[in-house]
Design an enzyme around this catalytic site. Structure first.
Site, PDB file in Angstrom:
ATOM      1  N   VAL A  11       0.841  -1.217   0.000  1.00 48.55           N
ATOM      2  CA  VAL A  11       0.000   0.000   0.000  1.00 48.55           C
ATOM      3  C   VAL A  11       0.869   1.258   0.000  1.00 48.55           C
ATOM      4  O   VAL A  11       0.567   2.241  -0.681  1.00 48.55           O
ATOM      5  CB  VAL A  11      -0.981  -0.002   1.197  1.00 48.55           C
ATOM      6  CG1 VAL A  11      -1.872   1.233   1.160  1.00 48.55           C
ATOM      7  CG2 VAL A  11      -1.837  -1.267   1.201  1.00 48.55           C
ATOM      8  N   LYS A  35      11.230  -0.865   8.542  1.00 48.41           N
ATOM      9  CA  LYS A  35      11.842  -1.766   9.521  1.00 48.41           C
ATOM     10  C   LYS A  35      13.188  -2.296   9.020  1.00 48.41           C
ATOM     11  O   LYS A  35      14.133  -2.423   9.766  1.00 48.41           O
ATOM     12  CB  LYS A  35      10.875  -2.934   9.777  1.00 48.41           C
ATOM     13  CG  LYS A  35      10.795  -3.295  11.231  1.00 48.41           C
ATOM     14  CD  LYS A  35       9.664  -4.195  11.675  1.00 48.41           C
ATOM     15  CE  LYS A  35       9.208  -5.265  10.738  1.00 48.41           C
ATOM     16  NZ  LYS A  35       8.066  -6.015  11.233  1.00 48.41           N
ATOM     17  N   ILE A 124     -13.658   1.716  -2.620  1.00 49.21           N
ATOM     18  CA  ILE A 124     -15.073   2.112  -2.442  1.00 49.21           C
ATOM     19  C   ILE A 124     -15.153   3.151  -1.314  1.00 49.21           C
ATOM     20  O   ILE A 124     -14.761   2.860  -0.188  1.00 49.21           O
ATOM     21  CB  ILE A 124     -15.957   0.890  -2.094  1.00 49.21           C
ATOM     22  CG1 ILE A 124     -15.875  -0.176  -3.187  1.00 49.21           C
ATOM     23  CG2 ILE A 124     -17.407   1.326  -1.859  1.00 49.21           C
ATOM     24  CD1 ILE A 124     -16.670  -1.449  -2.900  1.00 49.21           C
ATOM     25  N   GLY A 175      -0.482  -8.981  -4.442  1.00 48.79           N
ATOM     26  CA  GLY A 175      -0.531  -7.979  -3.375  1.00 48.79           C
ATOM     27  C   GLY A 175      -1.920  -7.770  -2.790  1.00 48.79           C
ATOM     28  O   GLY A 175      -2.192  -6.722  -2.211  1.00 48.79           O
ATOM     29  N   LYS A 193     -13.366  -4.953   9.065  1.00 50.84           N
ATOM     30  CA  LYS A 193     -13.965  -3.867   8.277  1.00 50.84           C
ATOM     31  C   LYS A 193     -15.408  -3.642   8.713  1.00 50.84           C
ATOM     32  O   LYS A 193     -15.873  -2.503   8.830  1.00 50.84           O
ATOM     33  CB  LYS A 193     -13.888  -4.203   6.781  1.00 50.84           C
ATOM     34  CG  LYS A 193     -12.437  -4.224   6.281  1.00 50.84           C
ATOM     35  CD  LYS A 193     -12.296  -4.916   4.941  1.00 50.84           C
ATOM     36  CE  LYS A 193     -10.842  -4.950   4.489  1.00 50.84           C
ATOM     37  NZ  LYS A 193     -10.571  -5.891   3.415  1.00 50.84           N
ATOM     38  N   GLY A 290      -5.347  -4.299  -3.286  1.00 47.65           N
ATOM     39  CA  GLY A 290      -4.302  -4.012  -4.283  1.00 47.65           C
ATOM     40  C   GLY A 290      -3.646  -2.681  -3.993  1.00 47.65           C
ATOM     41  O   GLY A 290      -4.206  -1.821  -3.302  1.00 47.65           O
TER      42      GLY A 290
HETATM   43  N1  HSE Z   1      -6.246  -8.446   2.331  1.00 48.29           N
HETATM   44  C1  HSE Z   1      -7.249  -7.480   2.073  1.00 48.29           C
HETATM   45  C2  HSE Z   1      -8.220  -8.032   1.069  1.00 48.29           C
HETATM   46  C3  HSE Z   1      -6.620  -6.215   1.566  1.00 48.29           C
HETATM   47  O1  HSE Z   1      -7.895  -9.029   0.424  1.00 48.29           O
HETATM   48  O2  HSE Z   1      -9.321  -7.519   0.941  1.00 48.29           O
HETATM   49  C4  HSE Z   1      -7.555  -5.059   1.453  1.00 48.29           C
HETATM   50  O3  HSE Z   1      -8.059  -4.680   2.708  1.00 48.29           O
END
Ligand code: HSE
Length: 388
Positions: A11, A35, A124, A175, A193, A290
């Protein structure tokens, strides 16, 4: 604005790209705290530091962007920055879902803005919509596909006959997956979420431990064939809804009939369905994972800071809503291995039973509370899918 960035993974690099491809945004990354300084990175080394204080104590940096995956360390960074009066943008759903009450209190105390659109369904713009547009108590439900990785896996299994392992590898290579992919496949990530959206949709703080989640980790060929034989595909769906003052929530895989609005939400796309009193159903669809889709949500938060945007959390404490799962009845398919493995008396009604040497299943109605506490659900060989 001068930005101090924590983390330069998927990200972070996505943000770097979208920031440099966007004309007209008045924000520059000044330092990036990482890190492992020895990793090869596509950015000049003078940007990097391994000391958080180089960002937190730099008076020139007015916005801290937190994009690391360690939830504990992320909380230290975010709370440290807010306490110093800096604006903060984060996409760390695990940390935010667990620490929302403290983060809310810190914002009230310091007046510093804390934005996290990138934490929920990436591209979104759901949090800002819930805050601004659905700024009343007419909303009755928020549900959808909140995880890109599992949606990629399910799409590849159903459309390309890929194995679970191959599909997960694809999601990781692109990713989409968390660095610990069990967070995706076992349904933790969409639940985090959901917990964040519960606050912005209904004004309630709900700790993730209080919400039932079950992922797609137990899915086998029998379940896939069962779905196909019923003209369905599978989707992992997180859902919260309000009945009078009560709000309930859960996250379960679900059979989705061909032609249903979620069938066409494929690969890393997410969908959020809102139901409300007057406008009825509204569906948002967009890339939910992504580098660039998430980077773009983070950039939008940074941009909103230009006009001093803050979440108002107006629904909190306003309408007396409280979290309570009692009385929520679900219809589920439960596949299991042994006779007697599932306590049938937990169900208020059983509508279908099947047993062969290959597999056993039942379909029935069960209270959400019962399902949440059922010991049999935790046993290997048992899978549950919502049957609607
Ligand atoms: N790992 C999460 C997904 C990334 O696949 O939705 C986005 O929050």
């Amino acid at each position: 604005m001068k930005l101090g960035l924590f983390g330069f993974g998927c990200v972070g690099q996505g943000l770097w790209k979208v920031l440099h491809e966007t004309k007209g945004i008045r924000a520059d990354i000044k330092r990036i705290c990482i890190k492992h300084p020895d990793k090869q990175r596509p950015v000049p080394t003078h940007f990097f530091t391994t000391h958080a204080a180089d960002i937190l104590d730099d008076p020139e940096i007015d916005v801290v962007v937190e994009l690391i995956d360690d939830a504990e360390a992320a909380f230290e960074i975010v709370s440290g920055a807010l306490s110093r009066g800096k604006a903060v943008v984060s996409a760390n759903k695990k940390m935010i879902a667990h620490r929302l009450p403290e983060l809310y209190a810190l914002q009230q105390k310091t007046g510093a803005p804390f934005l996290y659109e990138g934490a929920c369904c990436a591209s979104i713009p759901i949090i800002r919509n819930l805050e601004e547009y659905y700024d009343n108590d007419l909303l009755t439900s928020v549900e959808g596909i909140f995880n890109g990785t599992t949606n990629v896996i399910l799409t590849k299994i159903f459309e390309e006959n890929l194995s679970f392992g191959e599909a997960l590898k694809f999601a990781q290579a692109n990713g989409f997956a968390e660095s610990d992919p069990t967070l995706d496949v076992e349904g933790f990530d969409p639940k985090f979420k959901l917990c964040i959206l519960l606050l912005h949709a209904f004004g309630v703080f709900v700790q993730p431990e209080k919400v039932l989640h079950f992922g797609i980790h137990r899915l086998n060929d029998f379940d896939i064939e069962f779905a196909r034989s019923r003209g369905s595909v599978l989707k992992l769906v997180a859902r919260c809804f309000r009945e009078n003052d009560k709000v309930a929530a859960y996250c379960l895989p679900r059979f989705v009939q061909k032609g249903h609005r979620y069938e066409g939400v494929r690969h890393e796309y997410n969908a959020v369905t809102l139901e409300s009193g007057f406008s009825e159903r509204q569906v948002f669809v967009g890339k939910g994972a992504g580098d660039k889709p998430t980077g773009c949500a983070v950039l939008s938060d940074i941009s909103a800071l230009h006009y001093q945007y803050k979440y108002e959390y107006r629904k909190f404490g306003q309408n007396g809503t409280f979290f309570d799962t009692k009385g929520t009845l679900l219809t589920v398919y439960v596949r299991h291995e042994h006779e007697g493995q599932v306590t049938e008396s937990d169900f208020s009604e059983i509508t279908e039973r099947y047993a062969s040497n290959k597999a056993k299943y039942l379909v029935g109605k069960i209270q959400l509370e019962k399902l949440q506490t059922a010991a049999w659900l935790r046993e290997p060989g048992v899978n549950v899918i919502e049957y609607v």
